[in-house]
Design a protein around this motif. Structure first.
Motif, PDB file in Angstrom:
ATOM      1  N   GLN A 126      -5.892  -1.159  11.307  1.00 27.83           N
ATOM      2  CA  GLN A 126      -6.603  -0.046  10.674  1.00 27.83           C
ATOM      3  C   GLN A 126      -7.036  -0.332   9.237  1.00 27.83           C
ATOM      4  OE1 GLN A 126      -7.662   2.594  12.340  1.00 27.83           O
ATOM      5  NE2 GLN A 126      -6.740   1.630  14.141  1.00 27.83           N
ATOM      6  N   CYS A 127      -6.888  -1.567   8.796  1.00 23.88           N
ATOM      7  CA  CYS A 127      -7.285  -1.911   7.425  1.00 23.88           C
ATOM      8  C   CYS A 127      -8.785  -1.718   7.242  1.00 23.88           C
ATOM      9  CB  CYS A 127      -6.903  -3.355   7.122  1.00 23.88           C
ATOM     10  SG  CYS A 127      -7.188  -3.832   5.404  1.00 23.88           S
ATOM     11  N   GLY A 128      -9.160  -0.911   6.256  1.00 25.42           N
ATOM     12  CA  GLY A 128     -10.556  -0.621   6.008  1.00 25.42           C
ATOM     13  C   GLY A 128     -11.126   0.456   6.904  1.00 25.42           C
ATOM     14  N   LYS A 129     -10.353   0.907   7.869  1.00 26.73           N
ATOM     15  CA  LYS A 129     -10.787   1.978   8.776  1.00 26.73           C
ATOM     16  C   LYS A 129     -10.091   3.276   8.369  1.00 26.73           C
ATOM     17  CE  LYS A 129     -11.324  -1.402  12.488  1.00 26.73           C
ATOM     18  NZ  LYS A 129     -10.812  -1.860  13.815  1.00 26.73           N
ATOM     19  N   LEU A 130      -8.808   3.383   8.744  1.00 21.98           N
ATOM     20  CA  LEU A 130      -8.032   4.557   8.340  1.00 21.98           C
ATOM     21  C   LEU A 130      -7.187   4.291   7.100  1.00 21.98           C
ATOM     22  CD1 LEU A 130      -6.801   5.894  11.808  1.00 21.98           C
ATOM     23  CD2 LEU A 130      -8.802   6.606  10.483  1.00 21.98           C
ATOM     24  N   LEU A 131      -7.028   3.016   6.728  1.00 19.40           N
ATOM     25  CA  LEU A 131      -6.192   2.657   5.589  1.00 19.40           C
ATOM     26  C   LEU A 131      -7.021   1.999   4.493  1.00 19.40           C
ATOM     27  CD1 LEU A 131      -3.090   1.197   7.483  1.00 19.40           C
ATOM     28  CD2 LEU A 131      -3.450   3.541   6.679  1.00 19.40           C
ATOM     29  N   ALA A 132      -6.678   2.318   3.260  1.00 20.11           N
ATOM     30  CA  ALA A 132      -7.415   1.796   2.109  1.00 20.11           C
ATOM     31  C   ALA A 132      -6.844   0.456   1.654  1.00 20.11           C
ATOM     32  CB  ALA A 132      -7.335   2.799   0.953  1.00 20.11           C
ATOM     33  N   PRO A 133      -7.680  -0.416   1.092  1.00 24.50           N
ATOM     34  CA  PRO A 133      -7.152  -1.648   0.483  1.00 24.50           C
ATOM     35  C   PRO A 133      -6.182  -1.300  -0.646  1.00 24.50           C
ATOM     36  CG  PRO A 133      -9.529  -1.782   0.752  1.00 24.50           C
ATOM     37  CD  PRO A 133      -9.154  -0.348   1.041  1.00 24.50           C
ATOM     38  N   LEU A 134      -5.124  -2.081  -0.770  1.00 26.55           N
ATOM     39  CA  LEU A 134      -4.147  -1.856  -1.827  1.00 26.55           C
ATOM     40  C   LEU A 134      -4.644  -2.472  -3.134  1.00 26.55           C
ATOM     41  CD1 LEU A 134      -0.806  -2.551   0.087  1.00 26.55           C
ATOM     42  CD2 LEU A 134      -1.904  -0.344  -0.366  1.00 26.55           C
ATOM     43  N   ASP A 135      -4.226  -1.866  -4.221  1.00 31.93           N
ATOM     44  CA  ASP A 135      -4.608  -2.338  -5.552  1.00 31.93           C
ATOM     45  C   ASP A 135      -3.481  -3.208  -6.102  1.00 31.93           C
ATOM     46  OD1 ASP A 135      -5.278  -2.758  -8.187  1.00 31.93           O
ATOM     47  OD2 ASP A 135      -5.928  -0.692  -8.551  1.00 31.93           O
ATOM     48  N   TYR A 136      -3.666  -4.525  -6.029  1.00 29.96           N
ATOM     49  CA  TYR A 136      -2.612  -5.439  -6.459  1.00 29.96           C
ATOM     50  C   TYR A 136      -2.601  -5.665  -7.967  1.00 29.96           C
ATOM     51  CZ  TYR A 136      -1.255  -6.261  -1.650  1.00 29.96           C
ATOM     52  OH  TYR A 136      -0.787  -6.094  -0.365  1.00 29.96           O
ATOM     53  N   SER A 137      -3.405  -4.912  -8.689  1.00 30.06           N
ATOM     54  CA  SER A 137      -3.214  -4.868 -10.141  1.00 30.06           C
ATOM     55  C   SER A 137      -2.135  -3.836 -10.494  1.00 30.06           C
ATOM     56  CB  SER A 137      -4.522  -4.518 -10.849  1.00 30.06           C
ATOM     57  OG  SER A 137      -4.894  -3.166 -10.627  1.00 30.06           O
ATOM     58  N   ILE A 138      -1.852  -2.939  -9.549  1.00 24.03           N
ATOM     59  CA  ILE A 138      -0.794  -1.932  -9.729  1.00 24.03           C
ATOM     60  C   ILE A 138       0.457  -2.325  -8.958  1.00 24.03           C
ATOM     61  CG2 ILE A 138      -0.176   0.498  -9.348  1.00 24.03           C
ATOM     62  CD1 ILE A 138      -3.115   1.215  -9.648  1.00 24.03           C
ATOM     63  N   ILE A 139       0.277  -2.980  -7.834  1.00 21.79           N
ATOM     64  CA  ILE A 139       1.390  -3.387  -6.975  1.00 21.79           C
ATOM     65  C   ILE A 139       1.708  -4.853  -7.207  1.00 21.79           C
ATOM     66  CG2 ILE A 139       2.171  -3.662  -4.592  1.00 21.79           C
ATOM     67  CD1 ILE A 139       0.214  -1.388  -3.859  1.00 21.79           C
ATOM     68  N   ASP A 140       2.961  -5.120  -7.544  1.00 19.83           N
ATOM     69  CA  ASP A 140       3.443  -6.487  -7.767  1.00 19.83           C
ATOM     70  C   ASP A 140       4.036  -7.013  -6.461  1.00 19.83           C
ATOM     71  OD1 ASP A 140       4.718  -8.827  -8.535  1.00 19.83           O
ATOM     72  OD2 ASP A 140       6.322  -7.805  -9.639  1.00 19.83           O
ATOM     73  N   LYS A 141       3.332  -7.946  -5.824  1.00 19.02           N
ATOM     74  CA  LYS A 141       3.812  -8.516  -4.562  1.00 19.02           C
ATOM     75  C   LYS A 141       4.387  -9.920  -4.751  1.00 19.02           C
ATOM     76  CE  LYS A 141      -0.683 -10.460  -3.182  1.00 19.02           C
ATOM     77  NZ  LYS A 141      -1.642 -10.648  -2.066  1.00 19.02           N
ATOM     78  N   SER A 142       4.657 -10.305  -5.984  1.00 20.06           N
ATOM     79  CA  SER A 142       5.075 -11.681  -6.257  1.00 20.06           C
ATOM     80  C   SER A 142       6.435 -12.019  -5.651  1.00 20.06           C
ATOM     81  CB  SER A 142       5.111 -11.933  -7.768  1.00 20.06           C
ATOM     82  OG  SER A 142       6.055 -11.081  -8.412  1.00 20.06           O
ATOM     83  N   ASN A 143       7.244 -11.000  -5.355  1.00 23.94           N
ATOM     84  CA  ASN A 143       8.556 -11.265  -4.773  1.00 23.94           C
ATOM     85  C   ASN A 143       8.625 -10.918  -3.291  1.00 23.94           C
ATOM     86  OD1 ASN A 143      10.297 -12.082  -7.160  1.00 23.94           O
ATOM     87  ND2 ASN A 143       9.383 -10.191  -7.927  1.00 23.94           N
TER      88      ASN A 143
END
Length: 370
Positions: free
Chosen positions: A118-135
């Motif tokens: 559902q990425c781009g359909k029902l779900l929005a792209p995440l903002d990785y300037s706000i979300i830290d996924k480095s770990n």
């Protein structure tokens, strides 16, 4: 569902309705100041979200309670946001909200395969300037989802029956001559998911790194070869009961259910070779009223302390590589994200599953009914 839970959901629904009528305290999106510098998982600027309403949605029970205590409630206290909980996650409701343009759910816990589809359909792209996924372990964070926790589909076996010569993997699960006895697998019509097909193909000689695309006809043929020995479970509770009653000698089931059964005294052990990692993910519905605040909640949820506490409360594995939950030896043995466990895992292609799940559901349901 107990009365207090019903009342809590009713109150949450009423509050969400009021928030929608009043613009949620932030209209089309709060103009919030989350601070300067790179995002750091597990942190949020003090009182940055005062006056913002958010709704967090998950599957209820011990899991959602653990999420709330480990991350959602501390986030609300630090950020100043008013965070309501709702649930269970319902894909039809997400679709209805997005299609109507009246999205009242902000952060939703979903199945990883559905989230990918559902990425781009029902779900929005995440903002990785706000979300830290480095770990977050490499490859687990997607364009629209990050893992909420991880568990696995595992092989549990009766240690009284096979203890001297335990099964070593899925080939032994399918070897009824060497390992006689009943086997159990998920048998949920209209719900195909990683597990039986991958196990059948590995048992039939397919190299683990050559599993995808799945050869469904070959997998069904292998499954049919042991059908007289199969028991089918339809819920997690049923799978756990199969261990606690001893009705099946080997069971393919979710690791959390195996953990609970063994903790309750079931005479079973888990063979971790070729276990299949599974995860829930967090996502933001397309058109959410406060996307920046929703991203801030996800970022906070991913912190090491939050993930450690979630594991302690639920037994699910943390997805922050630096999380250090305090667990007993049994709980530690069930951490699917530890380096030694990760080396034993079969790699599941979630993108392939997302693209093909509808067709697989039809084939799986037909095989179950055959």
């Amino acid at each position: 569902m107990n009365k207090s839970h019903v009342l809590r959901l009713a109150a949450a629904a009423a509050a969400v309705t009021m928030a929608a009528a009043c613009g949620g305290g932030s209209g089309s999106g709060a103009d919030v100041d989350l601070g300067t510098g790179p995002a750091k998982a597990g942190s949020v600027k003090k009182d940055a979200l005062k006056g913002v309403n958010l709704t967090f949605v998950s599957y209820g029970g011990v899991y959602q309670s653990g999420q709330e205590k480990a991350a959602v409630e501390p986030f609300a206290a630090e950020s100043g946001a008013r965070v309501l909980s709702d649930g269970p996650t319902d894909y039809a409701k997400i679709k209805a909200q997005v299609d109507s343009g009246n999205v009242t759910w902000d952060v939703v816990d979903t199945d990883a395969i559905w989230g990918e589809s559902q990425c781009g359909k029902l779900l929005a792209p995440l903002d990785y300037s706000i979300i830290d996924k480095s770990n977050v372990p490499e490859g687990l964070a997607g364009e629209c989802t990050v893992p909420a926790m991880q568990y696995g589909m595992v092989l549990a076996y009766n240690k009284d029956k096979y203890g001297a010569n335990p099964p070593q993997g899925w080939a032994d699960f399918f070897d009824t001559a060497k390992f006689p006895g009943k086997r159990a697998i998920p048998g949920i019509a209209n719900d195909a998911a990683p597990g039986p097909y991958e196990a059948a193909l590995v048992a039939d000689g397919v190299a683990p790194d050559q599993l995808f695309p799945l050869d469904v006809e070959r997998a069904n043929k292998k499954l049919t070869s042991i059908r007289p020995n199969l028991v089918f479970w339809k819920t997690g509770a049923e799978s756990q009961q199969l261990l606690e009653s001893g009705e099946a000698d080997m069971v393919m089931l979710w690791s959390g259910r195996a953990y609970d059964a063994i903790k309750n005294g079931a005479k079973y052990e888990v063979q971790w070779n070729q276990f299949m990692p599974i995860m829930d993910v967090l996502a933001v519905p397309k058109g959410a009223r406060n996307p920046k605040a929703a991203m801030a909640l996800i970022n906070y949820y991913l912190g090491a302390q939050q993930q450690a506490k979630l594991t302690e409360l639920t037994s699910y594995s943390p997805i922050h590589t630096g999380a250090q939950p305090t667990l007993d030896p049994l709980g530690t043995a069930f951490l699917t994200t530890s380096p030694e466990r990760s080396k034993q895992a079969l790699k599941i292609d979630a993108k392939w599953w997302a693209a093909n799940q509808h067709a697989l559901i039809e084939k799986w349901s037909a095989w179950l009914g055959g």
